[in-house]
Write a protein that holds these residues in place. Structure first.
Motif, PDB file in Angstrom:
ATOM      1  N   ASP A 149      21.342  29.103  27.452  1.00  0.00           N
ATOM      2  CA  ASP A 149      20.158  29.962  27.415  1.00  0.00           C
ATOM      3  C   ASP A 149      20.540  31.408  27.134  1.00  0.00           C
ATOM      4  N   LEU A 150      21.651  31.847  27.733  1.00  0.00           N
ATOM      5  CA  LEU A 150      22.098  33.228  27.555  1.00  0.00           C
ATOM      6  C   LEU A 150      22.440  33.513  26.100  1.00  0.00           C
ATOM      7  N   ILE A 151      23.180  32.614  25.462  1.00  0.00           N
ATOM      8  CA  ILE A 151      23.566  32.822  24.066  1.00  0.00           C
ATOM      9  C   ILE A 151      22.366  32.757  23.146  1.00  0.00           C
ATOM     10  N   GLN A 152      21.478  31.802  23.398  1.00  0.00           N
ATOM     11  CA  GLN A 152      20.311  31.633  22.541  1.00  0.00           C
ATOM     12  C   GLN A 152      19.348  32.820  22.602  1.00  0.00           C
ATOM     13  N   SER A 153      19.406  33.568  23.694  1.00  0.00           N
ATOM     14  CA  SER A 153      18.525  34.743  23.818  1.00  0.00           C
ATOM     15  C   SER A 153      19.247  36.038  23.457  1.00  0.00           C
ATOM     16  N   SER A 155      21.973  38.428  20.758  1.00  0.00           N
ATOM     17  CA  SER A 155      22.100  38.750  19.327  1.00  0.00           C
ATOM     18  C   SER A 155      23.073  37.810  18.615  1.00  0.00           C
ATOM     19  N   PHE A 156      23.784  36.952  19.363  1.00  0.00           N
ATOM     20  CA  PHE A 156      24.729  36.017  18.758  1.00  0.00           C
ATOM     21  C   PHE A 156      24.094  34.664  18.444  1.00  0.00           C
ATOM     22  N   ALA A 157      22.833  34.504  18.765  1.00  0.00           N
ATOM     23  CA  ALA A 157      22.147  33.240  18.483  1.00  0.00           C
ATOM     24  C   ALA A 157      22.147  32.950  16.990  1.00  0.00           C
ATOM     25  N   GLY A 158      22.513  31.731  16.626  1.00  0.00           N
ATOM     26  CA  GLY A 158      22.486  31.307  15.230  1.00  0.00           C
ATOM     27  C   GLY A 158      23.612  31.835  14.372  1.00  0.00           C
ATOM     28  N   LEU A 159      24.635  32.460  14.989  1.00  0.00           N
ATOM     29  CA  LEU A 159      25.727  33.046  14.212  1.00  0.00           C
ATOM     30  C   LEU A 159      26.986  32.192  14.185  1.00  0.00           C
ATOM     31  N   GLY A 160      26.922  30.986  14.759  1.00  0.00           N
ATOM     32  CA  GLY A 160      28.060  30.077  14.637  1.00  0.00           C
ATOM     33  C   GLY A 160      28.805  29.768  15.917  1.00  0.00           C
ATOM     34  N   LEU A 161      28.361  30.316  17.056  1.00  0.00           N
ATOM     35  CA  LEU A 161      28.994  29.942  18.315  1.00  0.00           C
ATOM     36  C   LEU A 161      28.696  28.476  18.614  1.00  0.00           C
ATOM     37  N   SER A 162      29.683  27.770  19.139  1.00  0.00           N
ATOM     38  CA  SER A 162      29.487  26.366  19.530  1.00  0.00           C
ATOM     39  C   SER A 162      29.637  26.267  21.040  1.00  0.00           C
ATOM     40  N   TYR A 163      28.753  25.486  21.670  1.00  0.00           N
ATOM     41  CA  TYR A 163      28.804  25.326  23.119  1.00  0.00           C
ATOM     42  C   TYR A 163      28.149  23.999  23.472  1.00  0.00           C
ATOM     43  N   PRO A 164      28.638  23.341  24.525  1.00  0.00           N
ATOM     44  CA  PRO A 164      28.145  22.000  24.866  1.00  0.00           C
ATOM     45  C   PRO A 164      26.742  22.032  25.459  1.00  0.00           C
ATOM     46  N   GLY A 165      26.033  20.927  25.263  1.00  0.00           N
ATOM     47  CA  GLY A 165      24.688  20.814  25.822  1.00  0.00           C
ATOM     48  C   GLY A 165      24.636  20.016  27.105  1.00  0.00           C
ATOM     49  N   ASN A 166      25.745  19.348  27.435  1.00  0.00           N
ATOM     50  CA  ASN A 166      25.791  18.568  28.663  1.00  0.00           C
ATOM     51  C   ASN A 166      27.238  18.411  29.110  1.00  0.00           C
ATOM     52  N   ALA A 167      27.437  17.780  30.269  1.00  0.00           N
ATOM     53  CA  ALA A 167      28.773  17.657  30.844  1.00  0.00           C
ATOM     54  C   ALA A 167      29.706  16.830  29.972  1.00  0.00           C
ATOM     55  N   ASP A 168      29.187  15.783  29.315  1.00  0.00           N
ATOM     56  CA  ASP A 168      30.032  14.947  28.457  1.00  0.00           C
ATOM     57  C   ASP A 168      30.560  15.740  27.266  1.00  0.00           C
TER      58      ASP A 168
END
Length: 357
Positions: A149-153, A155-168
């Motif tokens: 949520d922090l990244i998506q809100s 200025s780095f949103a949509g610029l290529g950062l990758s981060y997991p959506g769940n524990a797996d």
């Protein structure tokens, strides 16, 4: 180890006698140098002159209570955003999450780049740029969802950062880069900077990295380490018998995680040297980066740094002469040696990227 946070006390039981509570350390006050947040899985702590590492929860009840509070997540900073690494780490640290791992690395054409690109949902070409790809991991309550949520809100949103959506996915990210150990260190015309444990605990890593990269320097390699006492003493051996606080310096360096960085001058900030490729030019370049970076770090004495050199790293982030934010190379001849200690001796690989030479 049994910690009573409301009373700020702790006691230690022998690992084989938890049920019978055979006492290793009677209930005592937690030293003021430690806080409740220091007692997390994987942490190194200095307790009453003993170096301890927390390796496991004592029982399933404790695990259930603390697993969510100590949830780990990982953010992959692509090469295209490497110049913003400090700002990205600061964004997450300021939200209350603590950095638990950091590593710059790189991919070669035949080193699993396709699998990594598929996992990270990016174009493989984005991983093959000359700048490093950086893996940063954080811990904190509900960190996976909160950091997303922090990244998506931001200025780095949509610029290529990758981060997991769940524990797996978080586990898959960690597993991929644990296997991938190429370092981006160059071991040429460099200084070494080590962010000390107190600064890591105070969530100042991002701010310090930004301070370095906005002053004409580039971090050509970075990695987080937990130094055992023998390694910390060996690294600081040159100060033994020279600096009165040598023992305290060693204590600080092995009291928690450190972030080691190979620091170089950006080309536009380098002076004109002798003919390229000559030994004289190389020596001058080594002297210049060490001298300039040492000046930017500031004096050991934090009180002096704040009074006379307030714009230096120690003037901004230091606490005292031991907790003075960072170690940096003092002598030009030691720049490469110190970088090699972390990125060649303590790491399993000595590979570097030609693009950073």
């Amino acid at each position: 180890m049994c910690i009573q946070s409301m009373r700020s006390t702790l006691s230690i039981f022998h690992t084989k006698d938890i049920q019978t509570k055979r006492v290793f350390l009677k209930k005592t006050k937690v030293p003021p140098t430690l806080t409740e947040s220091d007692f997390v899985l994987g942490a190194n702590i200095l307790l009453l002159a003993r170096d301890l590492k927390i390796t496991e929860y004592a029982d399933s009840v404790t695990r259930k209570l603390l697993d969510d509070v100590d949830e780990r997540t990982t953010v992959i900073v692509p090469p295209s955003l490497y110049e913003s690494l400090g700002d990205i780490v600061s964004l997450i640290e300021k939200a209350g999450f603590t950095l638990v791992d950091l590593k710059t690395t790189c991919f070669g054409e035949s080193e699993g780049v396709e699998a990594a690109a598929e996992l990270l949902r990016v174009d493989p070409k984005a991983l093959l740029r000359p700048e490093p790809l950086t893996v940063v991991s954080f811990r904190g309550a509900n960190s996976i969802e909160a950091v997303n949520d922090l990244i998506q809100s931001s200025s780095f949103a949509g610029l290529g950062l990758s981060y997991p959506g769940n524990a797996d996915q978080a586990f898959a990210y960690t597993h991929l880069f644990k296997k991938h150990s190429r370092t981006t260190a160059t071991f040429e015309e460099c200084s070494c900077c080590v962010i000390k444990p107190h600064a890591v605990k105070e969530r100042l890593v991002g701010a310090i990295v930004s301070d370095v990269t906005t002053r004409g320097f580039v971090v050509s390699a970075a990695a987080m380490f937990c130094l055992e006492r023998a390694a910390a003493a060996e690294f600081l051996e040159v100060y033994d018998g020279v600096v009165p606080q040598y023992s305290e310096m060693v204590d600080e360096l092995c009291s928690g995680s450190v972030v080691a960085m190979e620091v170089r001058l950006k080309p536009q900030f380098c002076s004109s040297f002798a003919d390229e490729g000559s030994s004289a030019g190389a020596i001058d370049g080594q002297e210049e980066v060490v001298d300039k970076f040492r000046s930017h770090v500031g004096p050991w004495d934090v009180a002096m740094a704040r009074e006379l050199h307030e714009d230096t790293i120690r003037g901004k982030f230091g606490r005292d002469s031991i907790r003075n934010a960072v170690h940096c190379t003092d002598l030009p001849k030691d720049g490469v040696i110190e970088s090699e200690y972390f990125f060649k001796i303590l790491c399993s690989s000595s590979h570097y990227i030609d693009g950073w030479k």
